[in-house]
Design a protein around this motif. Structure first.
Motif, short mmCIF file in Angstrom:
data_model
loop_
_atom_site.label_atom_id
_atom_site.label_comp_id
_atom_site.label_asym_id
_atom_site.label_seq_id
_atom_site.Cartn_x
_atom_site.Cartn_y
_atom_site.Cartn_z
N THR A 108 -8.36 -5.73 -0.52
CA THR A 108 -7.96 -4.66 -0.77
C THR A 108 -6.53 -4.23 -0.04
OG1 THR A 108 -8.93 -3.03 0.87
CG2 THR A 108 -10.24 -3.67 -1.08
N ILE A 114 -7.42 0.40 -3.34
CA ILE A 114 -6.75 0.76 -2.08
C ILE A 114 -7.89 1.48 -1.21
CG2 ILE A 114 -4.91 2.22 -1.52
CD1 ILE A 114 -3.85 2.28 -4.47
N SER A 115 -7.78 0.86 -0.14
CA SER A 115 -8.54 1.56 1.08
C SER A 115 -7.61 2.43 2.17
CB SER A 115 -9.08 0.36 1.92
OG SER A 115 -9.91 -0.61 1.04
N VAL A 116 -7.79 3.52 2.04
CA VAL A 116 -7.24 4.55 2.51
C VAL A 116 -7.66 4.71 4.05
CG1 VAL A 116 -5.70 6.66 2.64
CG2 VAL A 116 -6.65 5.39 0.48
N THR A 154 -6.43 9.92 -0.66
CA THR A 154 -7.23 9.34 -1.61
C THR A 154 -7.52 10.05 -2.94
OG1 THR A 154 -8.53 8.36 0.13
CG2 THR A 154 -9.75 8.48 -2.18
N LEU A 203 -4.61 9.59 -5.04
CA LEU A 203 -4.28 8.47 -5.41
C LEU A 203 -5.31 8.43 -6.76
CD1 LEU A 203 -4.32 6.16 -2.56
CD2 LEU A 203 -2.24 6.65 -4.09
N ALA A 249 -8.99 4.00 -5.44
CA ALA A 249 -9.02 4.33 -3.89
C ALA A 249 -10.20 4.62 -3.42
CB ALA A 249 -7.72 5.45 -3.70
#
Length: 586
Positions: free
Chosen positions: A487, A530-532, A544, A547, A554
């Motif tokens: 990711t 996507i890793s926030v 998050t 997104l 996310a």
């Protein structure tokens, strides 16, 4: 535990003979309750030691000097119990056997022995310390900490060592970093000793999840304690100067003037076993919901009995003072035909102070849930213990686990203030079968010096709601390797936070700039999830949602950077500072 027996088959008539084997928590609670229910019963308490009712949980604090007078630990004496409750308390009296057919207990003292008849017999023998396979365990320098005699001997040794050794050179090794072990560590450091801790598990305070135990380890190290985890003590050998050398399983040698061994306890069920009473696989006495044993005239309570753990259903001993006291009361009710409230499954709620830090837990930990195969969602929050604008707010680090349907399964917390209050609320919620929705709606006391309008317990509920209903999908610290591989990692902390350390390859966009850089983030993700993350999980939650609102896949790091560093301590040295023109930063 087996189903409750019929009271009519086992309840003695008024004025009959009740014998209690064992004092302290469960036994004395039962004897006192029995007297309050029946003024005419003959009640005899047999205690093998010299003290029938003492605060064994206070022993480490007496060792430290916080509880100055030993007499303060003596809750009751045989004389005070005779005067206030007309109890016949016999100390230094050991019950060696039970004749179930004749309904007698054989008692041995230093001067005589005799058979004591009973109509109702309560067993509260407690637990005995586990003796690990350490060569030299019987050396005079090796101590335990379970009784008044133990603390007297240990205090004497500490006093002698501090006289003999120059200031700062007295040394102690504590084997076992559980609750009592850590309380003893603090006491010994407070007295002025240099302390090494040896723990077979991979972290201190094994019932605590590793990510929170890291904070406890940091506190110990801050106070000069040296930690040796994942190893055992193999040998205690005497040196020429009268001190000892503790050899560990990895070959490390630790010099010491005293050694304290506290590696756990096991049920003291010998008397019950020899009498033919049913025992469980752990060796604990099997009882029903009213504490009847397999003999309808014999009850049992305390550290020696089996109980069912509330979340997992596992049956075994749970050596805690609170349940033991309640069990004693319930057993007395059952003995005398009084209405009983059958024992609820045990939550295992516990708390410990480690210098300026408090750690507490209730219900099942992540490790226990994983071992039991129970599906759960974990949430992590780091709120202040009271309003942030009021001076002195301290972070409370809370980890809680929920079933897919939202029911609370367990919680743990570590912090410098406010931990006990939150854990008691969470324990009550767990007992009541509350869900994340219920926690979110709890109305708790609030004024700036005491809490927040959104109490930390409410925050646990809010975060769990978002995680469970998909509003804020999560990723967890133990998924870091897969996250970095598969990711885009998006760090939404400030430039200052990012510059102090971040994950290599992470894209940096402060959360207040995410809306302005949505397309740049989309391009960097290149179709990947996507890793926030942020520092604690709040700002990354906002990012998050932005997104997701823009159509991207996310998810938010549970607990943020704080939980990541606690779960993966190696990141403290492997994260990199930001470079002035790092391309991932906007």
């Amino acid at each position: 535990m087996t189903p409750s027996a019929s009271p009519s088959s086992s309840t003695p008539s008024a004025g009959t003979r009740i014998v209690v084997v064992g004092g302290v928590a469960g036994g004395m609670s039962a004897a006192a309750r029995a007297r309050r229910l029946d003024e005419h019963a003959s009640i005899v308490v047999l205690e093998r030691g010299s003290y029938v009712s003492f605060a064994n949980c206070g022993l480490p604090y007496h060792l430290a000097g916080e509880i100055g007078r030993e007499e303060s630990l003596l809750v009751q004496t045989p004389q005070s119990l005779a005067e206030s409750l007309d109890l016949d308390v016999r100390t230094d009296s050991t019950a060696t056997s039970i004749d179930r057919e004749r309904q007698t207990v054989h008692v041995v003292t230093s001067t005589t022995e005799y058979d004591l008849p009973y109509d109702a017999l309560l067993l509260a023998p407690g637990a005995v310390a586990v003796r690990p396979p350490i060569d030299g365990l019987d050396h005079p320098s090796v101590h335990a900490l379970r009784t008044i005699d133990d603390v007297q001997r240990l205090r004497g040794t500490v006093d002698e060592v501090l006289v003999r050794r120059p200031e700062g050179e007295a040394r102690a090794v504590v084997v076992g970093a559980g609750f009592i072990g850590l309380e003893a560590v603090e006491a010994l450091v407070t007295r002025g000793l240099s302390v090494d801790v040896v723990e077979l598990a991979d972290h201190v305070l094994p019932p605590l999840d590793a990510e929170l135990a890291t904070l406890v380890s940091d506190e110990l190290v801050h106070h000069g304690v040296r930690l040796h985890t994942g190893v055992s003590a193999n040998r205690v050998s005497e040196e020429l100067d009268g001190s000892v050398l503790v050899t560990l399983s990895d070959g490390t040698e630790l010099p010491a003037d005293l050694v304290l061994v506290n590696v756990g306890v096991r049920p003291e069920s010998t008397l019950a076993r020899d009498a033919g009473l049913d025992l469980g696989p752990s060796g604990a006495i099997r009882v029903d919901a009213d504490h009847h044993t397999s003999d309808p005239r014999i009850w049992a309570v305390g550290d020696a009995i089996e109980v069912r753990q509330a979340v997992t259903g596992v049956v075994g001993p749970v050596p805690l003072a609170g349940p033991a006291n309640r069990q004693g009361r319930r057993a007395a009710d059952s003995m005398l035909g009084h209405r009983t409230t059958p024992q609820a499954d045990v939550l295992g709620t516990a708390i410990v102070r480690v210098f300026r830090l408090t750690a507490a837990m209730t219900g099942a930990s992540q490790r226990v849930l994983d071992r039991a195969g129970i599906e759960h969602e974990v949430v992590r929050v780091h709120p202040g213990h009271h309003a942030g604008y009021y001076p002195g707010a301290q972070q409370v680090h809370i980890v809680a686990s929920f079933a897919p349907d939202g029911h609370l399964l367990g919680a743990q917390a570590v912090g410098r203030a406010g931990v006990d209050k939150r854990m008691d609320v969470l324990a009550t919620a767990l007992r009541a079968g509350m869900t994340a929705d219920d926690l979110a709606e709890l109305e708790l006391s609030y004024a700036p010096p005491f809490g927040s309008a959104k109490d930390p317990v409410n925050m646990v509920g809010f975060v769990a709601q978002n995680a469970l209903d998909g509003t804020a999908p999560q990723w967890h610290p133990d998924e870091l390797d897969e996250v970095r591989r598969d990711t885009l990692v998006l760090d939404v902390r400030t430039h200052g936070e990012f510059s102090r350390g971040h994950l290599p390859g992470a894209m940096h966009v402060p959360h207040i700039q995410v809306r302005d850089h949505l397309e740049k983030i989309r391009a960097a993700a290149a179709g990947r999830p996507i890793s926030v993350h942020c520092q604690s999980g709040m700002r990354s939650y906002l990012a998050t949602r932005m997104l997701i609102g823009a159509g991207m896949d996310a998810r938010n790091l549970s607990g943020g950077w704080l939980s990541l560093l606690a779960s993966r301590p190696e990141l403290r040295t492997t994260t990199v500072p930001a470079q002035p023109k790092e391309p991932a930063t906007v």
